[in-house]
Design a protein around this motif. Structure first.
Motif, short mmCIF file in Angstrom:
data_model
loop_
_atom_site.label_atom_id
_atom_site.label_comp_id
_atom_site.label_asym_id
_atom_site.label_seq_id
_atom_site.Cartn_x
_atom_site.Cartn_y
_atom_site.Cartn_z
N SER A 227 -3.13 -27.06 24.25
CA SER A 227 -4.42 -27.73 24.43
C SER A 227 -5.58 -26.79 24.11
CB SER A 227 -4.55 -28.25 25.86
OG SER A 227 -5.77 -28.94 26.04
N ARG A 228 -5.49 -25.54 24.56
CA ARG A 228 -6.56 -24.58 24.27
C ARG A 228 -6.70 -24.33 22.78
NH1 ARG A 228 -4.20 -21.84 28.54
NH2 ARG A 228 -3.32 -20.25 27.15
N MET A 229 -5.58 -24.12 22.11
CA MET A 229 -5.63 -23.83 20.68
C MET A 229 -6.06 -25.06 19.87
SD MET A 229 -4.97 -20.66 20.33
CE MET A 229 -5.97 -20.54 21.83
N PHE A 230 -5.69 -26.25 20.32
CA PHE A 230 -6.11 -27.47 19.63
C PHE A 230 -7.62 -27.64 19.74
CE2 PHE A 230 -6.76 -31.91 18.77
CZ PHE A 230 -5.78 -32.23 17.84
N ARG A 231 -8.16 -27.42 20.94
CA ARG A 231 -9.62 -27.54 21.12
C ARG A 231 -10.34 -26.49 20.29
NH1 ARG A 231 -11.69 -30.28 26.16
NH2 ARG A 231 -13.61 -29.25 25.52
N GLN A 232 -9.80 -25.30 20.22
CA GLN A 232 -10.41 -24.25 19.41
C GLN A 232 -10.41 -24.62 17.94
OE1 GLN A 232 -9.10 -20.06 20.07
NE2 GLN A 232 -8.59 -20.06 17.90
N THR A 233 -9.34 -25.29 17.50
CA THR A 233 -9.17 -25.64 16.10
C THR A 233 -9.97 -26.87 15.69
OG1 THR A 233 -6.93 -24.70 16.14
CG2 THR A 233 -7.45 -26.21 14.33
N PHE A 234 -9.98 -27.90 16.53
CA PHE A 234 -10.60 -29.17 16.16
C PHE A 234 -11.80 -29.58 17.01
CE2 PHE A 234 -6.14 -29.72 14.70
CZ PHE A 234 -6.41 -29.87 13.35
N GLY A 235 -12.09 -28.86 18.09
CA GLY A 235 -13.23 -29.20 18.92
C GLY A 235 -13.02 -30.43 19.78
N MET A 236 -11.76 -30.84 19.96
CA MET A 236 -11.42 -32.02 20.76
C MET A 236 -10.15 -31.74 21.54
SD MET A 236 -11.98 -34.93 17.81
CE MET A 236 -11.15 -33.94 16.56
N THR A 237 -9.90 -32.53 22.58
CA THR A 237 -8.64 -32.40 23.29
C THR A 237 -7.54 -33.08 22.48
OG1 THR A 237 -8.95 -34.48 24.50
CG2 THR A 237 -9.83 -32.47 25.51
N PRO A 238 -6.30 -32.60 22.58
CA PRO A 238 -5.22 -33.25 21.85
C PRO A 238 -5.06 -34.72 22.22
CG PRO A 238 -4.44 -31.24 22.91
CD PRO A 238 -5.86 -31.43 23.32
N SER A 239 -5.23 -35.05 23.51
CA SER A 239 -5.01 -36.43 23.93
C SER A 239 -6.03 -37.38 23.31
CB SER A 239 -5.06 -36.54 25.46
OG SER A 239 -6.31 -36.11 25.95
N SER A 240 -7.27 -36.91 23.08
CA SER A 240 -8.31 -37.79 22.54
C SER A 240 -8.06 -38.13 21.08
CB SER A 240 -9.69 -37.15 22.69
OG SER A 240 -9.81 -36.01 21.85
N VAL A 241 -7.27 -37.32 20.40
CA VAL A 241 -7.04 -37.52 18.97
C VAL A 241 -5.61 -37.97 18.67
CG1 VAL A 241 -7.12 -36.43 16.70
CG2 VAL A 241 -8.71 -35.70 18.48
N LEU A 242 -4.66 -37.42 19.38
CA LEU A 242 -3.26 -37.65 19.04
C LEU A 242 -2.64 -38.84 19.79
CD1 LEU A 242 -2.02 -33.95 18.88
CD2 LEU A 242 -2.92 -35.39 17.04
N LYS A 243 -3.08 -39.11 21.01
CA LYS A 243 -2.51 -40.25 21.73
C LYS A 243 -2.82 -41.59 21.06
CE LYS A 243 -1.67 -38.55 26.39
NZ LYS A 243 -1.97 -38.70 27.83
N PRO A 244 -4.03 -41.77 20.45
CA PRO A 244 -4.31 -43.06 19.80
C PRO A 244 -3.56 -43.27 18.49
CG PRO A 244 -6.34 -41.92 20.42
CD PRO A 244 -5.23 -40.92 20.52
N LEU A 245 -2.82 -42.28 18.02
CA LEU A 245 -2.12 -42.43 16.74
C LEU A 245 -1.11 -43.57 16.80
CD1 LEU A 245 -1.45 -38.73 15.63
CD2 LEU A 245 -2.86 -40.42 14.43
N ARG A 246 -1.08 -44.37 15.75
CA ARG A 246 -0.10 -45.45 15.64
C ARG A 246 0.95 -45.15 14.57
NH1 ARG A 246 -1.92 -45.77 19.65
NH2 ARG A 246 -3.02 -47.46 20.70
#
Length: 252
Positions: A227-246
């Motif tokens: 989660s820390r590295m994802f936020r550093q990389t994309f400026g968002m939490t993983p759940s906000s971007v990856l959970k909505p994936l279909r």
């Protein structure tokens, strides 16, 4: 989030299509093409620079904030060693790392979707193109294989991609390898190592939608580290971007 949020990953490119929240300040080790598919978005970078536009190219390593303004967007990431990314180095140098309203307008969504699915950069960026220069140094190309493709036996990642190990694999000192990697890729080894690890984690979503499994696939110490590295990389939490994936698609 709409049911159309999709992620497509191949060896040297990635595509996210859908709706995402506004990011915080972040930067990553890949250039990104941002396209507003349904309207204009806002981009912030540099010392107080801010613009609204329909498309933008942001160079690897450039810190920025991306606000989709509620629009459906496409994000195309280009690995630093791709021909396309290498051909953009001169325009980025001339324009400070950000090029606005550079993509072909979205006249027909169906046509744009075809361009995006096939990563057709010449069609997406008809006014940009250039000489990618000489081929990537073979020693750096070898190190990319270790960073991008974990072996089946899965040795300790810290040993497999440590700077000393990568350098020894191409018969260079660690400091010399660092200089060579940055010169060839345009980003530091440390930055690219985090980027490749996050990409591996996202590829794991094609097998399991659980973020904890994605963290393991990316060989992070735990979910909190991911989660820390994802936020550093994309400026968002993983759940906000990856959970909505279909849909998550891996291409050869």
């Amino acid at each position: 989030m709409p049911a159309t949020n999709t992620l497509t990953l191949c060896t040297d490119k990635a595509l996210y299509v859908g709706e995402i929240p506004a990011t915080g300040w972040h930067c990553h080790a890949a250039s990104v093409l941002l396209i507003g598919l349904s309207g204009r978005f806002a981009l912030h970078w540099g010392a107080g620079r801010a613009e609204t536009c329909r498309s933008a190219l942001v160079a690897a390593g450039v810190e920025h904030v991306f606000d989709p303004c509620g629009e459906t967007v496409a994000l195309v990431y280009l690995e630093p060693d791709t021909r396309e990314a290498r051909s953009l180095r001169r325009p980025f140098e001339q324009l400070g790392g950000v090029v606005l309203d550079v993509a072909v307008p979205v006249a027909a969504r169906s046509t744009m979707d075809v361009y995006l699915r096939h990563f057709d950069l010449p069609a997406l960026l008809p006014s940009l193109g250039g000489d990618p220069g000489r081929p990537l140094d073979a020693r750096v190309a070898r190190s990319l294989q270790a960073l991008r493709h974990p072996p089946q036996e899965r040795p300790e990642r810290s040993e497999r991609i440590a700077r000393a190990g990568l350098a020894a694999g191409v018969q260079l000192s660690p400091s010399r390898f660092n200089h060579l990697f940055r010169a060839e890729m345009g980003v530091s080894l440390r930055s690219y190592r985090v980027w490749s690890q996050v990409r591996l984690a996202m590829a794991g979503l094609a097998v399991s939608p659980r973020l904890t499994d994605a963290a393991l696939h990316g060989e992070f110490a735990d979910s909190a580290h991911f989660s820390r590295m994802f936020r550093q990389t994309f400026g968002m939490t993983p759940s906000s971007v990856l959970k909505p994936l279909r849909q998550v698609t891996l291409l050869a």
